[in-house]
Design a protein around this motif. Structure first.
Motif, short mmCIF file in Angstrom:
data_model
loop_
_atom_site.label_atom_id
_atom_site.label_comp_id
_atom_site.label_asym_id
_atom_site.label_seq_id
_atom_site.Cartn_x
_atom_site.Cartn_y
_atom_site.Cartn_z
N THR A 199 0.86 -1.18 0.00
CA THR A 199 0.00 0.00 0.00
C THR A 199 0.90 1.23 0.00
O THR A 199 1.85 1.30 0.78
CB THR A 199 -0.90 0.00 1.25
N VAL A 200 0.59 2.15 -0.88
CA VAL A 200 1.52 3.28 -1.11
C VAL A 200 0.77 4.59 -1.18
O VAL A 200 -0.35 4.67 -1.68
CB VAL A 200 2.26 3.07 -2.46
N SER A 201 1.40 5.62 -0.67
CA SER A 201 0.92 6.98 -0.90
C SER A 201 2.14 7.88 -0.98
O SER A 201 3.16 7.62 -0.35
CB SER A 201 -0.02 7.41 0.22
N GLY A 202 2.02 8.94 -1.75
CA GLY A 202 3.15 9.85 -1.88
C GLY A 202 2.81 11.00 -2.78
O GLY A 202 1.68 11.10 -3.28
N HIS A 203 3.76 11.85 -2.99
CA HIS A 203 3.49 12.97 -3.90
C HIS A 203 4.74 13.31 -4.70
O HIS A 203 5.85 12.88 -4.37
CB HIS A 203 2.98 14.18 -3.13
N THR A 212 8.16 12.54 -1.48
CA THR A 212 7.97 11.80 -0.23
C THR A 212 7.04 10.63 -0.52
O THR A 212 6.01 10.81 -1.18
CB THR A 212 7.32 12.70 0.84
N VAL A 213 7.40 9.47 -0.06
CA VAL A 213 6.58 8.28 -0.31
C VAL A 213 6.52 7.43 0.97
O VAL A 213 7.55 7.22 1.62
CB VAL A 213 7.15 7.41 -1.46
N SER A 214 5.33 6.99 1.30
CA SER A 214 5.16 6.04 2.40
C SER A 214 4.66 4.72 1.82
O SER A 214 3.81 4.72 0.93
CB SER A 214 4.15 6.55 3.42
N ILE A 215 5.18 3.66 2.35
CA ILE A 215 4.84 2.33 1.86
C ILE A 215 4.49 1.44 3.04
O ILE A 215 5.25 1.37 4.01
CB ILE A 215 6.03 1.69 1.09
N ILE A 216 3.35 0.80 2.96
CA ILE A 216 2.95 -0.15 3.99
C ILE A 216 2.97 -1.54 3.37
O ILE A 216 2.32 -1.78 2.35
CB ILE A 216 1.54 0.14 4.53
N VAL A 228 9.05 4.99 5.08
CA VAL A 228 8.93 6.34 4.52
C VAL A 228 10.24 6.76 3.91
O VAL A 228 11.31 6.50 4.48
CB VAL A 228 8.60 7.39 5.61
#
Lengths: 334, 334
Positions: A199-203, A212-216, A228
């Protein structure tokens, strides 16, 4: 035993560090016999600084030498696939800097070629060979923190203005350069296991690379990792492994000298560099070099500590994360 | 100024803490005049321990008293909505422990009622009123860490075996009890701003409540938060605010005594408790009590530091996160 004779691809900053780290090892074990750069001048300058006998103005000349036991590829990562391919085609064992490729497709091709040729190949995930990692493995495997439940790791430096980080044409962005580290850390803790869910979110920056990217990552048995990376701020740059009975904390986990374990803080000081270095704890490259020598001596085609499958697993997560945040390189289009 | 006369709902552990924190404040400012519990016996026992004049065996009796300026609701969170409703209907200002409700629907109804009646209501997000938070706000607002880019916070304790955490019928799970804290922290840093995107991953226990959950929030202007909660392991329980020019680190961020800022570490020691406490740094409830008194004196219907909108924003994220991980309470079905 004969020394391992290294050939260097690229005379840049990272090659400088790798050479200085080799200099902390016995000279009858590691020698650098040649360096190649895109310009002969910079190769010669590097050779002079580091007392390397031969310098070449092209990688192909290095590939043609028959007294090289291992090639260290320290060029920019867009060059990793073509240069690794060249060296493997020439029958040279390769240690290629991380990330070994810009995407999984390249990584698969490179590993496929190494396997086909039966030649040693390893991605240079230097972190993996530090004594801290070996100690952490020992503690985890002996149940010292109970069942591992969660990994957290963040990695960030304000590097967003560096051209190679900023520009999409250079496969810039935070994931490949920085995000690689927390991902490889999770891959290390979970022994290369494929996550059940990513699962990923970032910009993105204005230049459309990831800032910046966060990965679960979700693994089997209710285990997780939360990672992160960031190229706009200096982060804490620590990794944690949380178990049901205790925690491992690894400050500076990309090149650590210290492991905070439940029983005590284990310290593994690095040797001082003999020349000025660019990167923090750079003499720690020595452990990776020692592993390459060990593998070559034992006739291994890949390191059991950093296998081809592990490299592909990391590359796959990087691909997926980049896709979610919307970064597409030219290499992805081919 | 007259003292604020408190009535307590519940004679449990958290009420114990709140009372001990009140005891660190001047007695002519805060008095507890009554305590109500579901059993008269436990109310009487609590009253005796804490020198509280009156004890009731039902919440309705407390609601009927006309000498109470504020009700502190310290019951289990499934009771927050019905008891808050009862107290607001009886015209009593309410401070309700976090999470104020089991879901957004309940939270909206409670806040709607408080607005309709024109009565003070606040969710008891005690963290928010610690001097560390006020100092952090001051530093952020004055540009002391540049532009805020990223928040990280994790909160975990091995509480998974406690019945109220374990059981779905009690609205158990890690999010409402633990995850609330990192979420409120992001809400604090970003001043209640609604995230543009909420990304969640997590897993459930065998009893089908959430064990570990990671939440990634994306805010306007390329700002992010990465949050984790866990009820199977003790986490580092630190919060970070990363800016372009520096970092704020808040150890024990749910009830902090220390703020690590770029210039120095700001320390705000808590007063010692006068009686045995159950929870870490529990005398820090004093700041929340002071805020309630201030709001009542100034005729405010909500605290500007913890507004109704902020409560609803947090409740909304908790709803979304629970939905993604697949936890459904009976209250969600109504």
């Amino acid at each position: 035993m004969a020394p391992t004779r290294w050939g260097f691809v690229s005379a840049g900053r990272i090659s400088n560090e790798f050479k200085i780290a080799l200099d902390t090892l016995p000279q009858d074990e590691h020698q650098v016999v040649a360096v190649a750069a895109r310009s002969l001048e910079s190769a010669q300058k590097f050779a002079k600084t580091h007392d390397i006998p031969r310098a070449y103005g092209s990688y192909a000349e290095l590939a043609a030498q028959d007294d090289i036991d291992a090639v260290y590829i320290g060029s920019i990562h867009t060059q990793h696939a073509p240069v690794t391919t060249m060296m493997l085609q020439a029958g040279k064992p390769v240690l290629c800097e991380k990330p070994m490729a810009v995407n999984s497709r390249e990584a698969r091709q490179m590993i496929g070629l190494a396997k086909e040729k039966g030649i040693f190949f390893m991605e240079g995930v230097w972190s993996r060979f530090f004594p801290v990692y070996l100690k952490a493995r020992e503690i985890m495997d002996s149940g010292g923190i109970g069942d591992v439940k969660l990994v957290t790791a963040c990695f960030g430096f304000p590097k967003g203005e560096e051209p190679r980080m900023k520009e999409r044409s250079q496969a810039g962005g935070s994931l490949l350069d920085l995000g690689f580290y927390p991902i490889q850390f999770a891959n290390f803790v979970f022994k290369g296991e494929e996550p059940e869910d990513v699962t990923v979110s970032g910009h993105l920056t204005n230049e459309e690379v990831d800032e910046t990217v966060s990965i679960i990552l979700k693994y089997s048995g209710n285990r997780m990792a939360t990672l992160v990376c960031c190229m706009s701020s200096l982060l804490a740059n620590e990794a944690y492994v949380y178990g049901t009975k205790g925690t491992l904390k690894i400050p500076s986990f990309w090149s650590p000298q210290e492991l905070v374990a439940p029983d005590k803080t284990h310290k593994f000081p690095l040797p001082p560099p003999g020349k000025p270095i660019n990167y923090f704890n750079a003499t720690g490259f020595r452990f990776e070099a020692m592993e390459v020598r060990r593998c070559l001596q034992e006739g291994l085609k890949e390191s059991p500590l950093m296998t081809h499958a592990m490299s592909l697993q990391i590359a796959g997560i990087l691909d997926r994360a980049r896709k979610v945040v919307g970064v597409v390189y030219d290499q992805d289009k081919e």
